[in-house]
Design a protein around this motif. Structure first.
Motif, PDB file in Angstrom:
ATOM      1  N   TYR A 114       0.829  -1.216   0.000  1.00  0.00           N
ATOM      2  CA  TYR A 114       0.000   0.000   0.000  1.00  0.00           C
ATOM      3  C   TYR A 114       0.861   1.264   0.000  1.00  0.00           C
ATOM      4  CZ  TYR A 114      -2.930   3.639   2.160  1.00  0.00           C
ATOM      5  OH  TYR A 114      -3.575   4.808   2.462  1.00  0.00           O
ATOM      6  N   TYR A 115       1.969   1.200   0.723  1.00  0.00           N
ATOM      7  CA  TYR A 115       2.836   2.376   0.843  1.00  0.00           C
ATOM      8  C   TYR A 115       3.820   2.425  -0.323  1.00  0.00           C
ATOM      9  CZ  TYR A 115       1.157   2.374   5.660  1.00  0.00           C
ATOM     10  OH  TYR A 115       0.357   2.383   6.774  1.00  0.00           O
ATOM     11  N   SER A 116       3.858   3.535  -1.017  1.00  0.00           N
ATOM     12  CA  SER A 116       4.882   3.735  -2.042  1.00  0.00           C
ATOM     13  C   SER A 116       6.173   4.163  -1.350  1.00  0.00           C
ATOM     14  CB  SER A 116       4.446   4.826  -3.022  1.00  0.00           C
ATOM     15  OG  SER A 116       4.391   6.069  -2.341  1.00  0.00           O
ATOM     16  N   GLY A 117       7.268   4.092  -2.085  1.00  0.00           N
ATOM     17  CA  GLY A 117       8.543   4.570  -1.550  1.00  0.00           C
ATOM     18  C   GLY A 117       8.445   6.035  -1.129  1.00  0.00           C
ATOM     19  N   GLU A 118       7.731   6.828  -1.940  1.00  0.00           N
ATOM     20  CA  GLU A 118       7.538   8.256  -1.640  1.00  0.00           C
ATOM     21  C   GLU A 118       6.793   8.441  -0.319  1.00  0.00           C
ATOM     22  OE1 GLU A 118       8.646  10.881  -2.845  1.00  0.00           O
ATOM     23  OE2 GLU A 118       9.273  10.463  -4.911  1.00  0.00           O
ATOM     24  N   GLN A 119       5.760   7.621  -0.125  1.00  0.00           N
ATOM     25  CA  GLN A 119       4.976   7.744   1.113  1.00  0.00           C
ATOM     26  C   GLN A 119       5.812   7.376   2.340  1.00  0.00           C
ATOM     27  OE1 GLN A 119       1.591   5.436  -0.483  1.00  0.00           O
ATOM     28  NE2 GLN A 119       0.319   6.741   0.832  1.00  0.00           N
ATOM     29  N   LEU A 120       6.619   6.343   2.182  1.00  0.00           N
ATOM     30  CA  LEU A 120       7.479   5.954   3.308  1.00  0.00           C
ATOM     31  C   LEU A 120       8.497   7.063   3.585  1.00  0.00           C
ATOM     32  CD1 LEU A 120       8.000   2.189   2.369  1.00  0.00           C
ATOM     33  CD2 LEU A 120       6.704   3.075   4.328  1.00  0.00           C
ATOM     34  N   ALA A 121       9.030   7.636   2.510  1.00  0.00           N
ATOM     35  CA  ALA A 121       9.994   8.734   2.671  1.00  0.00           C
ATOM     36  C   ALA A 121       9.343   9.906   3.402  1.00  0.00           C
ATOM     37  CB  ALA A 121      10.522   9.165   1.305  1.00  0.00           C
ATOM     38  N   ASP A 122       8.097  10.169   3.020  1.00  0.00           N
ATOM     39  CA  ASP A 122       7.365  11.263   3.644  1.00  0.00           C
ATOM     40  C   ASP A 122       7.151  11.001   5.142  1.00  0.00           C
ATOM     41  OD1 ASP A 122       5.863  13.715   3.460  1.00  0.00           O
ATOM     42  OD2 ASP A 122       4.077  12.477   3.843  1.00  0.00           O
ATOM     43  N   MET A 123       6.813   9.758   5.470  1.00  0.00           N
ATOM     44  CA  MET A 123       6.612   9.382   6.876  1.00  0.00           C
ATOM     45  C   MET A 123       7.908   9.620   7.674  1.00  0.00           C
ATOM     46  SD  MET A 123       5.473   5.665   8.393  1.00  0.00           S
ATOM     47  CE  MET A 123       4.127   5.444   7.270  1.00  0.00           C
ATOM     48  N   ILE A 124       9.025   9.205   7.090  1.00  0.00           N
ATOM     49  CA  ILE A 124      10.325   9.366   7.747  1.00  0.00           C
ATOM     50  C   ILE A 124      10.624  10.849   7.981  1.00  0.00           C
ATOM     51  CG2 ILE A 124      12.837   9.104   7.381  1.00  0.00           C
ATOM     52  CD1 ILE A 124      11.932   6.493   5.686  1.00  0.00           C
ATOM     53  N   ARG A 125      10.394  11.658   6.937  1.00  0.00           N
ATOM     54  CA  ARG A 125      10.639  13.094   7.056  1.00  0.00           C
ATOM     55  C   ARG A 125       9.805  13.704   8.180  1.00  0.00           C
ATOM     56  NH1 ARG A 125       9.446  13.630   1.778  1.00  0.00           N
ATOM     57  NH2 ARG A 125      11.289  12.855   0.705  1.00  0.00           N
ATOM     58  N   ARG A 126       8.544  13.328   8.218  1.00  0.00           N
ATOM     59  CA  ARG A 126       7.634  13.926   9.220  1.00  0.00           C
ATOM     60  C   ARG A 126       8.025  13.492  10.627  1.00  0.00           C
ATOM     61  NH1 ARG A 126       2.042  14.400   6.398  1.00  0.00           N
ATOM     62  NH2 ARG A 126       1.361  14.972   8.478  1.00  0.00           N
ATOM     63  N   VAL A 127       8.431  12.243  10.781  1.00  0.00           N
ATOM     64  CA  VAL A 127       8.843  11.775  12.111  1.00  0.00           C
ATOM     65  C   VAL A 127      10.123  12.500  12.537  1.00  0.00           C
ATOM     66  CG1 VAL A 127       9.794   9.791  13.351  1.00  0.00           C
ATOM     67  CG2 VAL A 127       7.665   9.553  12.078  1.00  0.00           C
ATOM     68  N   LYS A 128      11.029  12.695  11.590  1.00  0.00           N
ATOM     69  CA  LYS A 128      12.281  13.354  11.947  1.00  0.00           C
ATOM     70  C   LYS A 128      12.090  14.823  12.317  1.00  0.00           C
ATOM     71  CE  LYS A 128      16.291  12.045  11.153  1.00  0.00           C
ATOM     72  NZ  LYS A 128      17.554  11.313  11.000  1.00  0.00           N
ATOM     73  N   GLU A 129      11.006  15.425  11.843  1.00  0.00           N
ATOM     74  CA  GLU A 129      10.709  16.811  12.198  1.00  0.00           C
ATOM     75  C   GLU A 129      10.292  16.951  13.660  1.00  0.00           C
ATOM     76  OE1 GLU A 129       9.133  18.059   7.771  1.00  0.00           O
ATOM     77  OE2 GLU A 129       7.705  18.099   9.458  1.00  0.00           O
ATOM     78  N   VAL A 130       9.803  15.855  14.223  1.00  0.00           N
ATOM     79  CA  VAL A 130       9.263  15.906  15.590  1.00  0.00           C
ATOM     80  C   VAL A 130      10.362  16.080  16.635  1.00  0.00           C
ATOM     81  CG1 VAL A 130       8.029  14.563  17.355  1.00  0.00           C
ATOM     82  CG2 VAL A 130       7.223  14.555  14.992  1.00  0.00           C
ATOM     83  N   GLY A 131      11.515  15.478  16.397  1.00  0.00           N
ATOM     84  CA  GLY A 131      12.581  15.568  17.403  1.00  0.00           C
ATOM     85  C   GLY A 131      13.911  15.162  16.812  1.00  0.00           C
ATOM     86  N   ASP A 132      14.922  15.172  17.668  1.00  0.00           N
ATOM     87  CA  ASP A 132      16.269  14.859  17.208  1.00  0.00           C
ATOM     88  C   ASP A 132      16.491  13.339  17.273  1.00  0.00           C
ATOM     89  OD1 ASP A 132      18.849  15.110  16.382  1.00  0.00           O
ATOM     90  OD2 ASP A 132      19.623  15.563  18.384  1.00  0.00           O
ATOM     91  N   PHE A 133      15.677  12.614  16.514  1.00  0.00           N
ATOM     92  CA  PHE A 133      15.744  11.160  16.541  1.00  0.00           C
ATOM     93  C   PHE A 133      16.641  10.613  15.448  1.00  0.00           C
ATOM     94  CE2 PHE A 133      11.048  11.858  17.197  1.00  0.00           C
ATOM     95  CZ  PHE A 133      11.071  11.663  18.557  1.00  0.00           C
ATOM     96  N   ALA A 134      17.166   9.437  15.705  1.00  0.00           N
ATOM     97  CA  ALA A 134      17.573   8.583  14.599  1.00  0.00           C
ATOM     98  C   ALA A 134      16.320   7.811  14.202  1.00  0.00           C
ATOM     99  CB  ALA A 134      18.659   7.619  15.049  1.00  0.00           C
TER     100      ALA A 134
END
Ligand code: 5AD
Ligand code: SF4
Length: 350
Positions: A114-134
């Motif tokens: 269901y998830y495209s590579g773009e969608q997964l990339a977007d999820m990663i970007r949004r999570v990384k915006e939340v905090g200084d996570f790896a």
């Protein structure tokens, strides 16, 4: 071959052969096992200190296109209710992780097309915006382009367990997939600059102590930054329902040997070992492990991420899991790590 000679060799940091590893995995209950566990604990302390890294897992989808014989999420399991966590709830879980001071978020799912590579990339970007996570991603086998998109979006690490180093057993247990394709992807992930994690299960039917030695040698050859080694636990809605679970002692021995062979790798005390035995995670932390991966998925979804039954913590909420795990770490005289917990290899230092 004498156990004590091999242990001596290991304690000097010499390279272990397959035969050596088999000898260590056959450590006898009592003194031999104790010596092996103590050496692994010492090597863990020398290379990683007493800090335990927490990796907060968000299991964002339990859909899977695969039909692995051992796993409750297999596509043939029609009795499982499937879910995908909406993006806002994923972000909310990430915010919670930030509040608890987590340095790493693991975005995990079945192989969900269901998830495209773009969608997964977007999820990663949004999570990384939340905090200084790896961010660690664990979504199985994808195209090289997808992995590249995820890496460019800021994903730091990728987990792809090799599950078993026996290609025939692999093909039998994971219909439609191959060991060769798996290894190819592990090499891509390496080339793309991820910190790479792999690992295997202990106690699959047909596995031998020689296969387990191959598992550990493969982890060494891949030079993984992380290795998840956990017991197989039978699930009632799978073809392996009548098989016995992996052995606790053998799991601990494999973990200890992995620590000796991969001194710099991060080794989790897996949820599976915590499910197999109430003291499982504590025991694992005493024989080489230095990581725990608490679940941050909202409680409503947890019961539906039943890879195997009665998964440790599946009835808790994120705050309960966190509390229980931090208490355990403190009781052991260890500390919760504060940083991201990157690989200590020079190349990955932030
Ligand atoms: N018991 C233990 N671990 C399992 N996994 C899958 N099914 C089981 C099981 N029955 C592990 C595999 C996989 C991850 C999703 O969970 O190692 O990589
Ligand atoms: Fe899917 Fe992974 Fe379970 Fe296999 S082990 S069925 S790929 S979730």
């Amino acid at each position: 071959q004498q156990f004590s000679q091999v242990l001596e060799k290991a304690s000097m940091g010499s390279e272990l052969t397959k035969e050596d590893i088999v000898t260590l995995l056959q450590a006898l209950p009592g003194e031999e096992e104790e010596q092996l566990f103590q050496l692994a604990d010492k090597v863990r302390r020398e290379n990683h200190g007493d800090a335990v890294h927490l990796r907060g897992i968000i299991e964002f989808s339990n859909y899977c296109r695969n039909d692995c014989h051992y796993c409750g999420l297999r596509r043939s399991n029609k009795d499982l209710k499937r879910y995908r966590i909406p993006m806002e709830e994923i972000i909310e879980a990430a915010r919670y992780a930030a509040a608890l001071g987590y340095g790493t978020i693991v975005l995990q799912a079945g192989e969900d097309p269901y998830y495209s590579g773009e969608q997964l990339a977007d999820m990663i970007r949004r999570v990384k915006e939340v905090g200084d996570f790896a961010v660690t991603v664990c979504v199985g086998e994808r195209s090289r382009e997808d992995y590249e998109l995820m890496r460019k979006a800021g994903a730091d690490r990728y987990l792809l367990k090799h599950e078993t180093a026996d290609p025939e057993l692999f093909a039998q247990m994971r219909p439609g997939t191959s060991f060769e394709e798996r290894i190819k992807r592990l090499n891509w992930l390496r080339e793309l600059g991820f910190q790479v994690g792999s690992g295997n299960m202990i106690g699959l039917p047909g596995q031998t102590v020689e296969t387990l030695a191959e598992d550990i040698l493969l982890l060494k050859e891949l030079d993984v930054e992380m290795a998840g080694i956990g017991p197989f636990i039978p699930h009632h809605q799978t073809p392996l329902k009548d098989c016995g679970p992996g052995d606790l002692k053998l799991t601990l021995k494999a973990l200890a040997v992995a620590r000796l062979v991969l001194p710099l790798a991060h080794l989790p005390a897996t949820t599976a070992v915590g499910t197999l035995h109430p003291e499982g995670r504590k025991l694992a932390l005493s024989c080489g492990a230095n990581v725990i991966m608490p679940n941050l998925s909202p409680a409503t979804y947890r019961q539906m991420y039943q890879i195997y039954p009665e998964k440790a913590g599946s009835k808790e909420d994120a705050d309960e899991s966190h509390e229980r795990i931090t208490t355990l770490v403190k009781e052991m005289g260890r500390q919760i790590s504060t940083g991201r917990g990157d690989s200590p290899k020079e190349h990955f230092k932030n």
